[in-house]
Scaffold this active site. Structure first.
Site, PDB file in Angstrom:
ATOM      1  N   ARG A  15       0.975  -1.138   0.080  1.00  0.00           N
ATOM      2  CA  ARG A  15       0.006   0.014  -0.170  1.00  0.00           C
ATOM      3  C   ARG A  15       0.777   1.277   0.016  1.00  0.00           C
ATOM      4  O   ARG A  15       1.922   1.254   0.491  1.00  0.00           O
ATOM      5  CB  ARG A  15      -1.054   0.046   1.200  1.00  0.00           C
ATOM      6  N   LYS A  66       2.339   1.645   7.140  1.00  0.00           N
ATOM      7  CA  LYS A  66       2.416   0.904   8.591  1.00  0.00           C
ATOM      8  C   LYS A  66       3.395   1.404   9.562  1.00  0.00           C
ATOM      9  O   LYS A  66       4.238   2.418   9.294  1.00  0.00           O
ATOM     10  CB  LYS A  66       2.776  -0.597   7.987  1.00  0.00           C
ATOM     11  N   HIS A  87       0.427   1.393  16.365  1.00  0.00           N
ATOM     12  CA  HIS A  87       0.398   0.176  16.905  1.00  0.00           C
ATOM     13  C   HIS A  87       1.500  -0.022  17.873  1.00  0.00           C
ATOM     14  O   HIS A  87       2.217  -1.166  17.509  1.00  0.00           O
ATOM     15  CB  HIS A  87       0.334  -1.356  15.985  1.00  0.00           C
ATOM     16  N   SER A 124     -10.511  -1.630   8.396  1.00  0.00           N
ATOM     17  CA  SER A 124     -11.309  -2.806   8.961  1.00  0.00           C
ATOM     18  C   SER A 124     -12.438  -3.484   8.206  1.00  0.00           C
ATOM     19  O   SER A 124     -12.389  -4.746   8.323  1.00  0.00           O
ATOM     20  CB  SER A 124     -12.161  -2.193  10.157  1.00  0.00           C
ATOM     21  N   ARG A 193     -25.871  -3.882  18.521  1.00  0.00           N
ATOM     22  CA  ARG A 193     -25.701  -3.775  16.955  1.00  0.00           C
ATOM     23  C   ARG A 193     -26.551  -5.160  16.495  1.00  0.00           C
ATOM     24  O   ARG A 193     -26.651  -5.032  15.065  1.00  0.00           O
ATOM     25  CB  ARG A 193     -24.415  -3.888  16.465  1.00  0.00           C
ATOM     26  N   VAL A 225     -12.654  -8.251  17.265  1.00  0.00           N
ATOM     27  CA  VAL A 225     -12.917  -7.309  18.510  1.00  0.00           C
ATOM     28  C   VAL A 225     -11.930  -6.237  18.452  1.00  0.00           C
ATOM     29  O   VAL A 225     -10.794  -6.451  18.409  1.00  0.00           O
ATOM     30  CB  VAL A 225     -12.968  -7.994  19.777  1.00  0.00           C
ATOM     31  N   LEU A 226     -12.348  -5.012  18.509  1.00  0.00           N
ATOM     32  CA  LEU A 226     -11.561  -3.713  18.686  1.00  0.00           C
ATOM     33  C   LEU A 226     -12.215  -2.683  19.797  1.00  0.00           C
ATOM     34  O   LEU A 226     -13.446  -2.465  19.599  1.00  0.00           O
ATOM     35  CB  LEU A 226     -11.532  -3.179  17.290  1.00  0.00           C
ATOM     36  N   VAL A 253      -7.923 -10.971  13.087  1.00  0.00           N
ATOM     37  CA  VAL A 253      -7.824  -9.765  12.612  1.00  0.00           C
ATOM     38  C   VAL A 253      -7.264  -8.731  13.606  1.00  0.00           C
ATOM     39  O   VAL A 253      -6.621  -7.782  13.205  1.00  0.00           O
ATOM     40  CB  VAL A 253      -9.248  -8.965  12.098  1.00  0.00           C
ATOM     41  N   ASP A 256      -2.763  -6.964  15.209  1.00  0.00           N
ATOM     42  CA  ASP A 256      -2.005  -5.788  15.250  1.00  0.00           C
ATOM     43  C   ASP A 256      -2.031  -5.152  16.570  1.00  0.00           C
ATOM     44  O   ASP A 256      -1.355  -4.283  16.905  1.00  0.00           O
ATOM     45  CB  ASP A 256      -2.379  -4.767  14.307  1.00  0.00           C
ATOM     46  N   VAL A 284      -1.905 -12.404  10.221  1.00  0.00           N
ATOM     47  CA  VAL A 284      -1.037 -11.245   9.459  1.00  0.00           C
ATOM     48  C   VAL A 284      -1.742  -9.981  10.000  1.00  0.00           C
ATOM     49  O   VAL A 284      -2.936  -9.372   9.598  1.00  0.00           O
ATOM     50  CB  VAL A 284      -1.346 -11.543   8.073  1.00  0.00           C
TER      51      VAL A 284
END
Length: 341
Positions: A15, A66, A87, A124, A193, A225-226, A253, A256, A284
């Site tokens: 990216r 990143k 992060h 996300s 939600r 979950v975030l 997910v 990070d 990843v």
């Protein structure tokens, strides 16, 4: 203010934070040669847009995708702003390097933390959609998977997918898994939600809390979950994974920010999976880089207004929530709590 666009060096990271179209709307942009090559933008494209080629780190504002990699730890300097995903929480050495540099670090992942996470949100969404795709790949026998086809077949039941989290990642993973024909259970801390999701996906099982039995029966578990700016909660124990059928898969997910399973550890695009407790793990941290062109275009739409604001010397509450490290000090409350800094 000069704006630098460096070439990303993280494994599998293609990216770029700004494309030539975005650069054309700015001035004093320096692009490192090859920065956009991975998504089809040549150095000549950037030059036609008005950018100069050179050392992007020799600029007052560095806009990158990143977090700093070890080879970049010495690049930031005092008086400089680094605008990108940071992060810091799971990586003490990264945080040490940022603090030692004296630079200011604004994190994409907490910009607008109290008002919708406008930069993190599209990434996300991509990660959520990819999670089902890579999960289906993990289940293939050549990857150590159980050999389950998530979509099933006439006379053969589909696979079972459990999604932890009903936010942006979870909702996008749900859309793909449901469309594929899998049996889906979605778990969330509250049912806030669920009503809107039920209108679109009435045949899905909705659960509050982390349903251990659903996880044990799942072919694929997706961790989405975030809590903005915080380390991921450890929702899946080693014992819960051990109860799953061998060859089932976990796509974490949230890796990070540390990951949602006790067995999760970061992998890379070149070596994306490992097997532990007989479960295929895909962890990843930069998942959207697998769809780097789409992700770059989406990222630019979100980032560009803030770059223009920073260049004009403007301020906003959204940028304030993004500031995590400022001239040698941790200034973000959750980061300070999680790291003891």
């Amino acid at each position: 203010m000069r704006i630098g666009i460096p070439r990303e060096v993280k494994d599998g990271e293609y990216r770029v934070a700004l494309t030539p179209n975005g650069v054309a709307l700015l001035s004093n942009v320096v692009v490192e040669p090859g920065a956009g090559a991975g998504v089809g933008f040549t150095d000549r494209d950037y030059q036609r847009a008005g950018a100069a080629l050179g050392d992007a780190w020799d600029c007052e504002l560095v806009v990158k995708v990143k977090e700093l990699q070890p080879s970049e730890f010495a690049r930031p300097r005092r008086g400089q702003m680094i605008f990108g995903f940071q992060h810091f929480g799971p990586d003490p050495e990264l945080l040490d390097a940022a603090l030692a540099s004296g630079a200011s670090f604004i994190a994409f992942e907490t910009v607008g933390q109290d008002s919708g996470l406008p930069i993190l949100s599209p990434m996300s969404a991509i990660a959520g959609r990819l999670a089902v795709q890579v999960g289906a790949w993990c289940l293939q026998k050549q990857n150590g998977g159980s050999g389950v086809l998530l979509a099933g077949l006439d006379g053969v039941p589909p696979g079972k997918v459990v999604i932890l989290g009903a936010g942006n990642v979870g909702a996008n993973a749900l859309a793909i898994a449901y469309g594929m024909g899998a049996w889906v259970t979605i778990c969330a801390k509250t049912d806030r939600r669920f009503s809107s999701l039920r209108e679109l996906y009435p045949d899905v099982a909705y659960r509050t809390g982390c349903d251990a039995q659903a996880i044990a029966d799942a072919d694929l578990v997706i961790g989405g979950v975030l809590t903005p700016g915080e380390m991921s909660p450890k929702l899946i124990t080693r014992q819960m994974l051990a109860a799953m059928r061998p060859g089932s898969a976990l796509v974490d997910v949230g890796i990070d920010q540390g990951g949602i399973a006790q067995t999760s550890r970061p992998t890379s695009h070149s070596e994306p999976i490992y097997i532990e407790e007989r479960i295929v793990h895909y962890c990843v941290p930069n998942m959207p880089a697998a769809c780097a062109r789409t992700a770059s275009l989406a990222l630019e739409r979100a980032v560009l207004p803030y770059v223009r604001l920073l260049c004009s010397g403007g301020q906003s509450d959204e940028l304030h929530t993004g500031l995590q490290v400022d001239r040698g000090r941790v200034v973000h409350r959750q980061l300070a709590r999680d790291t003891g800094r």
